[in-house]
Enzyme design. Structure first.
Site, PDB file in Angstrom:
ATOM      1  N   ASP A  14       0.830  -1.207   0.000  1.00 36.14           N
ATOM      2  CA  ASP A  14       0.000   0.000   0.000  1.00 36.14           C
ATOM      3  C   ASP A  14       0.868   1.262   0.000  1.00 36.14           C
ATOM      4  OD1 ASP A  14      -2.410   1.322  -0.067  1.00 36.14           O
ATOM      5  OD2 ASP A  14      -2.679   1.300   2.105  1.00 36.14           O
ATOM      6  N   ASN A  62     -10.999  -2.603  -5.313  1.00 34.09           N
ATOM      7  CA  ASN A  62     -10.289  -1.629  -6.152  1.00 34.09           C
ATOM      8  C   ASN A  62     -11.000  -1.361  -7.479  1.00 34.09           C
ATOM      9  OD1 ASN A  62      -6.995  -2.733  -5.027  1.00 34.09           O
ATOM     10  ND2 ASN A  62      -8.207  -1.006  -4.299  1.00 34.09           N
TER      11      ASN A  62
HETATM   12  C1  IPE Z   1      -5.415  -2.744  -0.264  1.00 27.32           C
HETATM   13  O1  IPE Z   1      -5.098  -1.403  -0.371  1.00 27.32           O
HETATM   14  C2  IPE Z   1      -5.364  -3.392  -1.605  1.00 27.32           C
HETATM   15  C3  IPE Z   1      -4.036  -3.495  -2.215  1.00 27.32           C
HETATM   16  C4  IPE Z   1      -2.900  -3.134  -1.691  1.00 27.32           C
HETATM   17  C5  IPE Z   1      -4.031  -4.118  -3.516  1.00 27.32           C
HETATM   18  P1  IPE Z   1      -6.249  -0.288  -0.469  1.00 27.32           P
HETATM   19  O2  IPE Z   1      -5.547   1.019  -0.525  1.00 27.32           O
HETATM   20  O3  IPE Z   1      -7.177  -0.609  -1.571  1.00 27.32           O
HETATM   21  O4  IPE Z   1      -7.004  -0.494   0.915  1.00 27.32           O
HETATM   22  P2  IPE Z   1      -7.868   0.513   1.799  1.00 27.32           P
HETATM   23  O5  IPE Z   1      -8.882   1.113   0.884  1.00 27.32           O
HETATM   24  O6  IPE Z   1      -6.920   1.555   2.312  1.00 27.32           O
HETATM   25  O7  IPE Z   1      -8.440  -0.334   2.878  1.00 27.32           O
HETATM   26  C1  IPE Z   2      -1.590   0.291  -3.338  1.00 27.39           C
HETATM   27  O1  IPE Z   2      -1.400   1.649  -3.380  1.00 27.39           O
HETATM   28  C2  IPE Z   2      -1.826  -0.300  -4.702  1.00 27.39           C
HETATM   29  C3  IPE Z   2      -3.215  -0.693  -4.928  1.00 27.39           C
HETATM   30  C4  IPE Z   2      -4.185  -0.606  -4.066  1.00 27.39           C
HETATM   31  C5  IPE Z   2      -3.518  -1.239  -6.213  1.00 27.39           C
HETATM   32  P1  IPE Z   2      -2.620   2.665  -3.331  1.00 27.39           P
HETATM   33  O2  IPE Z   2      -3.025   2.983  -4.744  1.00 27.39           O
HETATM   34  O3  IPE Z   2      -3.708   2.188  -2.474  1.00 27.39           O
HETATM   35  O4  IPE Z   2      -1.898   3.911  -2.709  1.00 27.39           O
HETATM   36  P2  IPE Z   2      -2.487   4.908  -1.595  1.00 27.39           P
HETATM   37  O5  IPE Z   2      -2.915   4.063  -0.444  1.00 27.39           O
HETATM   38  O6  IPE Z   2      -3.612   5.632  -2.238  1.00 27.39           O
HETATM   39  O7  IPE Z   2      -1.324   5.779  -1.270  1.00 27.39           O
HETATM   40 MG    MG Z   3      -4.119   2.399  -0.471  1.00 31.40          MG
END
Ligand code: IPE
Ligand code: IPE
Ligand code: MG
Length: 235
Positions: A14, A62
């Protein structure tokens, strides 16, 4: 990285978006940088003797992100599979994409099948990549497929593996790492993490490298896993 042999590590990767936004770049630039971190960590884990590495790449939730971001994530994934399959073969890393496949673009499903087929003989480490993955969905679907008389925990686990397109016998997660500072599971491997050690770090995923991995493994080695027993019995 001594003591890491044979472990199952799972990572919620993340913080890509924040990494890019802090630099005034589009979120997609963070995802591109995130792929570089994946390469580093996959090789570091193989080197450390990790048995299974499961990476959360795209959750079922997502899909609710804006269309262009979803598209760029799926494109990056396809690109990763096409460039990394050969490299994984060289390092004897077996690729396995877990999660739903019925909502993925056809081209990506073919790329997944190719990568899995081409690395099927690899035995050094299993690299599981979770795509359109939701633990809750998997559990509900496995329950729906369960025979009427019910089944054992092992039987249910086998069903879950079937639902998730997972290789059998990956075993439970020993260490779950989440980067980016949030302290939640976001519907990832709920069943498999029953006794996982949880490790949360503020490092954003693109900044996560070998030394951060080493730090996580060092912390893991200091944890006492008891599995509900008393310490004397586990010694
Ligand atoms: C979890 O991250 C999913 C992945 C890393 C693929 P998200 O950024 O989607 O999770 P939340 O929304 O903060 O819980
Ligand atoms: C994790 O990074 C990757 C996916 C969830 C696909 P994020 O896109 O959630 O990055 P933040 O949490 O918005 O910084
Ligand atoms: Mg995230």
């Amino acid at each position: 990285m001594s003591g890491a042999g044979g472990l199952h590590i799972a990572i919620i990767m993340d913080g890509n978006g924040r990494w890019a936004q802090r630099r005034g770049m589009p979120r997609s630039a963070g995802h591109i940088q995130g792929v570089k971190a994946v390469r580093r960590i996959v090789e570091a884990c193989a080197h450390a003797g990790i048995r299974t590495l499961t990476l959360y790449a795209f959750s079922s939730d997502n899909w609710h992100r804006p269309g262009p971001e979803v598209e760029s994530l799926l494109k990056l994934l396809r690109c990763y599979l096409s460039t990394e399959t050969r490299r994984c073969r060289r390092h004897s890393i077996r690729i396995n994409v877990i999660g739903r496949r019925d909502r993925l673009p056809g081209g990506l499903v073919s790329a997944i099948e190719d990568s899995e087929r081409l690395t099927a003989g690899c035995s050094r480490m299993r690299l599981r990549i979770a795509v359109d993955y939701s633990s809750k969905h998997s559990i509900v679907e496995a329950a729906r497929r369960a025979p009427r008389g019910g089944l054992s925990a092992q039987g249910f686990q086998d069903l879950l593996a079937q639902v998730d397109h997972s290789l059998p016998e990956c075993g439970p997660v020993d260490l779950l790492i989440r980067t980016g500072g949030e302290q939640r599971l976001s519907d990832f491997l709920l069943w498999d993490c029953a006794y996982a050690e949880l490790y949360f770090t503020g490092h954003l995923w693109p900044d996560f490298g070998e030394s951060e991995l080493r730090e996580a493994l060092a912390e893991f080695s200091r944890r006492q896993r008891r599995f509900g027993r008393l310490l004397a019995e586990t010694a």
